[in-house]
Structure formats: structure tokens, C-alpha cells
Design a protein around this motif. Sequence first.
Motif, short mmCIF file in Angstrom:
data_model
loop_
_atom_site.label_atom_id
_atom_site.label_comp_id
_atom_site.label_asym_id
_atom_site.label_seq_id
_atom_site.Cartn_x
_atom_site.Cartn_y
_atom_site.Cartn_z
N GLU A 6 0.82 -1.20 0.00
CA GLU A 6 0.00 0.00 0.00
C GLU A 6 0.86 1.26 0.00
O GLU A 6 1.99 1.25 0.51
CB GLU A 6 -0.91 0.05 1.23
N SER A 7 0.31 2.32 -0.55
CA SER A 7 0.97 3.63 -0.52
C SER A 7 -0.10 4.71 -0.58
O SER A 7 -1.26 4.43 -0.90
CB SER A 7 1.95 3.78 -1.68
N GLY A 8 0.30 5.94 -0.27
CA GLY A 8 -0.60 7.07 -0.40
C GLY A 8 -1.16 7.61 0.89
O GLY A 8 -1.87 8.62 0.89
N GLY A 9 -0.86 6.95 2.00
CA GLY A 9 -1.34 7.47 3.27
C GLY A 9 -0.61 8.73 3.67
O GLY A 9 0.39 9.12 3.05
N GLY A 10 -1.10 9.39 4.72
CA GLY A 10 -0.46 10.60 5.19
C GLY A 10 -1.38 11.41 6.07
O GLY A 10 -2.41 10.91 6.54
N LEU A 11 -1.00 12.65 6.30
CA LEU A 11 -1.76 13.56 7.14
C LEU A 11 -2.55 14.51 6.25
O LEU A 11 -2.00 15.10 5.32
CB LEU A 11 -0.81 14.35 8.04
N VAL A 12 -3.83 14.64 6.54
CA VAL A 12 -4.69 15.52 5.76
C VAL A 12 -5.68 16.20 6.70
O VAL A 12 -6.04 15.64 7.74
CB VAL A 12 -5.43 14.73 4.66
N SER A 85 -13.82 14.08 1.30
CA SER A 85 -14.56 14.59 2.47
C SER A 85 -14.15 13.85 3.74
O SER A 85 -14.99 13.39 4.52
CB SER A 85 -16.07 14.46 2.25
N LEU A 86 -12.87 13.74 3.94
CA LEU A 86 -12.35 12.96 5.07
C LEU A 86 -12.73 13.58 6.40
O LEU A 86 -12.81 14.81 6.54
CB LEU A 86 -10.84 12.82 4.95
N LYS A 87 -12.98 12.69 7.35
CA LYS A 87 -13.36 13.10 8.70
C LYS A 87 -12.32 12.57 9.69
O LYS A 87 -11.60 11.62 9.40
CB LYS A 87 -14.73 12.52 9.05
N SER A 88 -12.30 13.15 10.88
CA SER A 88 -11.34 12.71 11.88
C SER A 88 -11.54 11.23 12.22
O SER A 88 -10.58 10.51 12.51
CB SER A 88 -11.44 13.56 13.14
N GLU A 89 -12.77 10.75 12.14
CA GLU A 89 -13.04 9.35 12.45
C GLU A 89 -12.56 8.39 11.36
O GLU A 89 -12.62 7.17 11.53
CB GLU A 89 -14.53 9.11 12.71
N ASP A 90 -12.07 8.92 10.25
CA ASP A 90 -11.46 8.07 9.22
C ASP A 90 -10.00 7.76 9.54
O ASP A 90 -9.37 6.97 8.84
CB ASP A 90 -11.53 8.76 7.85
N GLN A 116 0.81 -4.57 4.39
CA GLN A 116 1.38 -4.13 5.67
C GLN A 116 0.68 -2.90 6.23
O GLN A 116 0.85 -2.58 7.39
CB GLN A 116 2.88 -3.83 5.50
N GLY A 117 -0.12 -2.25 5.42
CA GLY A 117 -0.91 -1.11 5.88
C GLY A 117 -0.25 0.23 5.64
O GLY A 117 0.98 0.33 5.55
N THR A 118 -1.08 1.26 5.54
CA THR A 118 -0.60 2.63 5.40
C THR A 118 -1.46 3.51 6.31
O THR A 118 -2.68 3.36 6.36
CB THR A 118 -0.65 3.10 3.94
N LEU A 119 -0.81 4.41 7.02
CA LEU A 119 -1.50 5.22 8.03
C LEU A 119 -2.12 6.46 7.40
O LEU A 119 -1.46 7.20 6.68
CB LEU A 119 -0.52 5.64 9.13
N VAL A 120 -3.39 6.65 7.70
CA VAL A 120 -4.11 7.86 7.30
C VAL A 120 -4.51 8.61 8.57
O VAL A 120 -5.17 8.04 9.44
CB VAL A 120 -5.37 7.52 6.47
N THR A 121 -4.07 9.85 8.66
CA THR A 121 -4.41 10.68 9.82
C THR A 121 -5.15 11.91 9.33
O THR A 121 -4.65 12.66 8.51
CB THR A 121 -3.15 11.11 10.58
N VAL A 122 -6.36 12.10 9.87
CA VAL A 122 -7.18 13.24 9.49
C VAL A 122 -7.26 14.18 10.68
O VAL A 122 -7.77 13.80 11.74
CB VAL A 122 -8.59 12.80 9.05
N SER A 123 -6.76 15.38 10.51
CA SER A 123 -6.78 16.35 11.60
C SER A 123 -8.07 17.16 11.56
O SER A 123 -8.56 17.52 10.49
CB SER A 123 -5.57 17.27 11.50
N ALA A 124 -8.55 17.48 12.73
CA ALA A 124 -9.82 18.21 12.82
C ALA A 124 -9.64 19.68 12.46
O ALA A 124 -8.54 20.20 12.56
CB ALA A 124 -10.40 18.07 14.22
#
Length: 124
Positions: A6-12, A85-90, A116-124
Motif C-alpha cells: 500500500e501507498s498514499g497514506g499521510g496527514l490531511v 470529504s475525510l473526517k477525523s473518524e477516518d 502491511q498497511g498505510t497510516l491515514v491521519t485526518v486532523s480536525a
Amino acid sequence: QVQLVESGGGLVQAGGSLRLSCAASGRTFSSRAMGWLRQASGKEREFVAVISWSGGSTYYSESVKGRFTISRDNAKNTVYLQMNSLKSEDTAVYYCAMSRAGVTVLRHSNVEVVGQGTLVTVSA
């Protein structure tokens, strides 16, 4: 042995978009159902979206329906997850999964390979 990367995760920021990609090795990709799962901290892993081997059928969890889109390119051995339309709960680790042979719809009971997974972090 098939591997999924997987790729493409990150902070948004909330309201933003990300596109995840999952590249599969081997020759079996085009005949297998695929999907994306996620696991948030302290919660169980859950299915987010699944797609049939041909791409003709897709299914989404209620929590992402209308915001996420799963697609695949069998020529590139790649499955995608467009997240809008990402939310913090995503916020979660997102995993790509492949079914075993002969399966139309990916379920927990017929998953054969998980990335192996990719981390997605959505900030409020």
C-alpha cells in the motif's frame, strides 16, 4: 507468493482527500476480489470497501458510502481507494486485502493476503 504493498497514506485536514494505492505482485491479481480494510486505534479491523475481480461490483461500509470510491486496474495489478470529504473518524491504518481463488465478494472468511498497511491521519 503474492505480496500487497500500500501507498498514499499521510496527514490531511478534515474535508480533504487522499488516494490510496495497492500494488500486487504475481499473476493472480486480475482473478481475485480485492478490498480495503481499516483499523483505528483500540478498535477492530473493519471492511471499508470491496471490489469484484472484474471491477463490476463494489460494496461500501455505511460509514464511507458516498465519500470513498474503490477501483482497480487489472493491467497494472493495482487497486485504489479514493477518499474524499475525510473526517477525523477516518483516521486509521488502511490495509489492502486479496481474496482466495474463486471468490466473488471479499469477506473476512475468504481473505488470503493482507498488506502491511498505510497510516491515514485526518486532523480536525
